[in-house]
Design a protein around this motif. Structure first.
Motif, PDB file in Angstrom:
ATOM      1  N   GLY A 118      -0.547   5.230  -0.436  1.00  0.00           N
ATOM      2  CA  GLY A 118      -0.637   5.595   0.973  1.00  0.00           C
ATOM      3  C   GLY A 118      -1.594   4.730   1.767  1.00  0.00           C
ATOM      4  N   HIS A 119      -2.514   4.052   1.090  1.00  0.00           N
ATOM      5  CA  HIS A 119      -3.425   3.115   1.754  1.00  0.00           C
ATOM      6  C   HIS A 119      -2.871   1.693   1.796  1.00  0.00           C
ATOM      7  CE1 HIS A 119      -6.063   6.482   0.712  1.00  0.00           C
ATOM      8  NE2 HIS A 119      -6.880   6.068   1.654  1.00  0.00           N
ATOM      9  N   GLY A 120      -1.678   1.491   1.247  1.00  0.00           N
ATOM     10  CA  GLY A 120      -1.108   0.150   1.197  1.00  0.00           C
ATOM     11  C   GLY A 120      -1.467  -0.624  -0.044  1.00  0.00           C
ATOM     12  N   ALA A 121      -2.081   0.013  -1.041  1.00  0.00           N
ATOM     13  CA  ALA A 121      -2.468  -0.681  -2.265  1.00  0.00           C
ATOM     14  C   ALA A 121      -1.232  -0.974  -3.112  1.00  0.00           C
ATOM     15  CB  ALA A 121      -3.463   0.171  -3.049  1.00  0.00           C
ATOM     16  N   PRO A 122      -1.084  -2.187  -3.627  1.00  0.00           N
ATOM     17  CA  PRO A 122       0.083  -2.513  -4.451  1.00  0.00           C
ATOM     18  C   PRO A 122      -0.049  -1.911  -5.844  1.00  0.00           C
ATOM     19  CG  PRO A 122      -1.376  -4.407  -4.301  1.00  0.00           C
ATOM     20  CD  PRO A 122      -1.956  -3.354  -3.400  1.00  0.00           C
ATOM     21  N   LEU A 123       1.081  -1.482  -6.395  1.00  0.00           N
ATOM     22  CA  LEU A 123       1.121  -0.866  -7.716  1.00  0.00           C
ATOM     23  C   LEU A 123       2.100  -1.622  -8.604  1.00  0.00           C
ATOM     24  CD1 LEU A 123       1.279   2.900  -6.673  1.00  0.00           C
ATOM     25  CD2 LEU A 123      -0.763   1.583  -7.291  1.00  0.00           C
ATOM     26  N   LEU A 124       2.074  -1.294  -9.886  1.00  0.00           N
ATOM     27  CA  LEU A 124       3.009  -1.822 -10.871  1.00  0.00           C
ATOM     28  C   LEU A 124       3.855  -0.673 -11.395  1.00  0.00           C
ATOM     29  CD1 LEU A 124       0.640  -4.222 -12.848  1.00  0.00           C
ATOM     30  CD2 LEU A 124       2.255  -4.821 -11.042  1.00  0.00           C
ATOM     31  N   ARG A 125       5.138  -0.948 -11.623  1.00  0.00           N
ATOM     32  CA  ARG A 125       6.052   0.111 -12.052  1.00  0.00           C
ATOM     33  C   ARG A 125       6.828  -0.333 -13.281  1.00  0.00           C
ATOM     34  NH1 ARG A 125      11.411   1.339 -11.060  1.00  0.00           N
ATOM     35  NH2 ARG A 125      11.616  -0.467  -9.674  1.00  0.00           N
ATOM     36  N   GLY A 126       6.869   0.565 -14.275  1.00  0.00           N
ATOM     37  CA  GLY A 126       7.682   0.338 -15.453  1.00  0.00           C
ATOM     38  C   GLY A 126       7.076  -0.645 -16.433  1.00  0.00           C
ATOM     39  N   PRO A 127       7.724  -0.808 -17.591  1.00  0.00           N
ATOM     40  CA  PRO A 127       7.208  -1.752 -18.593  1.00  0.00           C
ATOM     41  C   PRO A 127       7.304  -3.209 -18.159  1.00  0.00           C
ATOM     42  CG  PRO A 127       9.349  -0.877 -19.255  1.00  0.00           C
ATOM     43  CD  PRO A 127       8.917  -0.078 -18.052  1.00  0.00           C
ATOM     44  N   ALA A 128       8.175  -3.510 -17.202  1.00  0.00           N
ATOM     45  CA  ALA A 128       8.307  -4.886 -16.728  1.00  0.00           C
ATOM     46  C   ALA A 128       7.293  -5.243 -15.654  1.00  0.00           C
ATOM     47  CB  ALA A 128       9.720  -5.116 -16.185  1.00  0.00           C
ATOM     48  N   ASP A 129       6.404  -4.324 -15.310  1.00  0.00           N
ATOM     49  CA  ASP A 129       5.383  -4.543 -14.265  1.00  0.00           C
ATOM     50  C   ASP A 129       6.013  -4.984 -12.944  1.00  0.00           C
ATOM     51  OD1 ASP A 129       3.378  -3.823 -15.981  1.00  0.00           O
ATOM     52  OD2 ASP A 129       2.839  -5.871 -16.542  1.00  0.00           O
ATOM     53  N   ALA A 130       7.049  -4.268 -12.526  1.00  0.00           N
ATOM     54  CA  ALA A 130       7.692  -4.556 -11.247  1.00  0.00           C
ATOM     55  C   ALA A 130       6.776  -4.134 -10.103  1.00  0.00           C
ATOM     56  CB  ALA A 130       9.023  -3.817 -11.142  1.00  0.00           C
ATOM     57  N   PRO A 131       6.685  -4.933  -9.052  1.00  0.00           N
ATOM     58  CA  PRO A 131       5.779  -4.576  -7.943  1.00  0.00           C
ATOM     59  C   PRO A 131       6.338  -3.430  -7.120  1.00  0.00           C
ATOM     60  CG  PRO A 131       6.980  -6.584  -7.426  1.00  0.00           C
ATOM     61  CD  PRO A 131       7.343  -6.235  -8.843  1.00  0.00           C
ATOM     62  N   LEU A 132       5.445  -2.596  -6.623  1.00  0.00           N
ATOM     63  CA  LEU A 132       5.784  -1.492  -5.725  1.00  0.00           C
ATOM     64  C   LEU A 132       4.762  -1.503  -4.598  1.00  0.00           C
ATOM     65  CD1 LEU A 132       7.437   1.027  -5.016  1.00  0.00           C
ATOM     66  CD2 LEU A 132       5.883   2.356  -6.442  1.00  0.00           C
ATOM     67  N   THR A 133       5.203  -1.900  -3.401  1.00  0.00           N
ATOM     68  CA  THR A 133       4.284  -2.066  -2.275  1.00  0.00           C
ATOM     69  C   THR A 133       4.735  -1.362  -1.008  1.00  0.00           C
ATOM     70  OG1 THR A 133       5.364  -4.143  -1.637  1.00  0.00           O
ATOM     71  CG2 THR A 133       3.506  -4.303  -3.151  1.00  0.00           C
ATOM     72  N   VAL A 134       5.780  -0.560  -1.071  1.00  0.00           N
ATOM     73  CA  VAL A 134       6.219   0.184   0.113  1.00  0.00           C
ATOM     74  C   VAL A 134       5.236   1.322   0.362  1.00  0.00           C
ATOM     75  CG1 VAL A 134       8.053   1.558   1.150  1.00  0.00           C
ATOM     76  CG2 VAL A 134       8.623  -0.424  -0.245  1.00  0.00           C
ATOM     77  N   THR A 135       4.611   1.322   1.536  1.00  0.00           N
ATOM     78  CA  THR A 135       3.574   2.297   1.855  1.00  0.00           C
ATOM     79  C   THR A 135       4.185   3.526   2.520  1.00  0.00           C
ATOM     80  OG1 THR A 135       2.002   0.505   2.212  1.00  0.00           O
ATOM     81  CG2 THR A 135       1.418   2.664   3.098  1.00  0.00           C
ATOM     82  N   PRO A 136       4.009   4.729   1.956  1.00  0.00           N
ATOM     83  CA  PRO A 136       4.408   5.945   2.692  1.00  0.00           C
ATOM     84  C   PRO A 136       3.501   6.140   3.904  1.00  0.00           C
ATOM     85  CG  PRO A 136       4.093   6.377   0.338  1.00  0.00           C
ATOM     86  CD  PRO A 136       3.494   5.042   0.617  1.00  0.00           C
ATOM     87  N   LEU A 137       4.009   5.818   5.068  1.00  0.00           N
ATOM     88  CA  LEU A 137       3.163   5.781   6.257  1.00  0.00           C
ATOM     89  C   LEU A 137       2.610   7.148   6.641  1.00  0.00           C
ATOM     90  CD1 LEU A 137       4.986   3.224   8.583  1.00  0.00           C
ATOM     91  CD2 LEU A 137       3.002   2.883   7.122  1.00  0.00           C
ATOM     92  N   LEU A 138       3.295   8.214   6.283  1.00  0.00           N
ATOM     93  CA  LEU A 138       2.754   9.532   6.603  1.00  0.00           C
ATOM     94  C   LEU A 138       1.443   9.768   5.865  1.00  0.00           C
ATOM     95  CD1 LEU A 138       3.148  12.190   8.104  1.00  0.00           C
ATOM     96  CD2 LEU A 138       4.415  13.047   6.132  1.00  0.00           C
ATOM     97  N   LEU A 139       1.379   9.397   4.595  1.00  0.00           N
ATOM     98  CA  LEU A 139       0.132   9.516   3.849  1.00  0.00           C
ATOM     99  C   LEU A 139      -0.926   8.575   4.402  1.00  0.00           C
ATOM    100  CD1 LEU A 139       1.538   9.691   0.197  1.00  0.00           C
ATOM    101  CD2 LEU A 139       1.060  11.555   1.790  1.00  0.00           C
TER     102      LEU A 139
END
Length: 467
Positions: free
Chosen positions: A71-92
């Protein structure tokens, strides 16, 4: 003694009349923990009601933590392949920024910014301390993982901007702010125009958001009338899963509204590499199973969807009216002797009116570009490396608004102010119509007299056309 015991120790005034730095530090910690509770309570509730929950409480707290970081815009990693996840839920994100802004403003108002290490600085430090703990907790195993250093830096940046804005709202509340518009040459300078330009830009931004929300609502209604389409396939996942998807869609609803605004402006948005969704047509491939993606139009040309291009034209009407009335002098004097004496400010020249309208359009376009970038991001690598509005959404928004606001503001100014003799345009047209009617009546009267009594001819001086 009773008064001393009844007052909290951390709230007792210090030597400078403010609170100790520890109280402000704990205020930042409390602000972060409240945000975590807002995110974690639904996650924990869904874990409790889920009939086949294999994950433990630690996994649930990690999921709440990564959602809070995201919710702060921090990038995350998803799954065993370390896929990027950077879509920010703007409501949070909005909830976090608003809470930080209010906390910093309240602390700055109580302390008066007298301590170097207290006040908003301590609030920011307490908030970042919680962010460090959350990022470390979410760095372990699981479906979503945090990048500790990068995530903490992003949260610290967002918290710093929010606390600075909250502190400045108290510190410079009554101080005049120099605007770049005041440095322009006199023919192009809208005197005291900065507040009006900001209001016009906000009105244009609100209009774009309203247009995007209208498109999202219409898409949902059309999808429901058509039988649900792809959205009905998600109903068989169980009540807990459906409720979780609904809550996640609610958190991403501001993103969808901004995507709808980009769609109305014309450039549209992408849902992966090589895709585009715009009024001219949609080119889609496989999209993730998600309720908001179920509202996407089908592949093919736009057809009747091109009619949404009228919405950006309507958005420019409100800025045109605000700036046109301000250009005619219908605004408050905010500085100088005239403000103290209550004098009505003078009108702007036409060139200054056009400059103010262009400035409002540029401000609105810059806001659209920033919000469009914040609403997009990556859902995975390769094909889904970017979803969201296209990069040129901001310049297109500025162009649409300027196309209507500049001539509209000049027209409203002319309509309100009128020409130099003080007569409005409608009054001039009415006067000309009245003179033409009187002239026609006089000519008819003269013709009747000439036909009835040839010897009697009215003199030209007897016909007063202005009577």
């Amino acid at each position: 003694m009773t008064q001393l015991m009844g007052r909290p120790i951390l709230e007792s005034p210090g030597e400078l009349g403010g609170r100790p730095a520890l109280a402000d530090l704990l205020a930042g910690v409390r602000t972060a923990l409240v945000g975590l509770a807002v995110v974690g309570a639904p996650v924990l509730g869904l874990w409790v009601v889920s009939p086949y929950a294999d994950d433990g409480a630690a996994a649930v707290t990690r999921l709440a933590g990564v959602l809070w970081l995201l919710g702060h815009g921090a990038p995350l990693l998803r799954g065993p392949a370390d896929a990027p996840l950077t879509v920010t839920p703007l409501l949070l994100g909005v909830l976090a920024v608003v809470r930080l802004y209010r906390a910093a403003a309240g602390v700055a108002a109580r302390r008066g910014l007298r301590s170097r290490w207290g006040g908003p600085v301590a609030v920011w430090a307490g908030y970042c301390a919680v962010a460090v703990a959350v990022a470390l907790h979410c760095a372990g195993g699981g479906l979503f993982r945090s990048r500790v250093l990068l995530d903490v830096l992003v949260v610290a940046l967002v918290a710093g901007l929010a606390t600075t804005a909250g502190a400045r709202s108290v510190a410079v509340l009554d101080l005049p702010v120099d605007s770049p518009l005041d440095r322009l040459p006199p023919p192009y300078r809208p005197v005291d125009g900065a507040p009006v330009v900001r209001a016009a830009a906000l009105a244009a931004g609100a209009g774009l958001v309203a247009a995007g929300g209208l498109l999202v609502v219409c898409s949902a209604v059309l999808d429901a009338v058509a039988g649900g389409g792809r959205g009905t396939a998600l109903l068989g996942s169980g009540p807990a899963a459906v409720l979780g998807l609904v809550l996640l869609a609610l958190a991403l609803l501001p993103n969808a509204v901004l995507w709808g605004a980009a769609y109305a402006l014309g450039p549209g948005f992408a849902v992966g590499a090589g895709t585009v969704v715009s009024p001219a047509g949609a080119v889609l491939g496989p999209v993730p199973e998600f309720p908001l993606f179920a509202l996407l139009p089908a592949d093919g040309p736009g057809g009747w969807r091109l009619a949404v291009s009228v919405l950006p034209l309507l958005v420019g009407v409100a800025p045109a009216v605000l700036l046109g009335r301000a250009a005619a002098g219908r605004r408050l004097a905010v500085s100088g002797v005239g403000a103290l004496a209550g004098e009505r400010p003078g009108p702007w020249p036409p060139a200054a009116t056009a400059v103010a309208a262009l400035a409002a359009a540029l401000w609105a376009g810059a806001g659209a570009a920033v919000l469009g970038w914040l609403s997009g991001g990556a859902l995975a690598a390769e094909r889904l490396a970017w979803v969201g509005p296209l990069p040129w959404t901001g310049p297109v928004a500025a162009g649409w608004i300027a196309l209507v606001a500049v001539p509209g503001a000049l027209l409203v100014r002319y309509r309100t102010l009128g020409p130099a003799d003080g007569v409005g345009v409608y009054a001039r047209l009415a006067r000309r119509a009245r003179r033409s009617a009187l002239g026609l009546r006089a000519g008819t009267y003269a013709l009747v007299l000439r036909l009835s009594e040839p010897g009697v001819r009215p003199a030209a001086d007897d016909l007063d056309l202005d009577d």
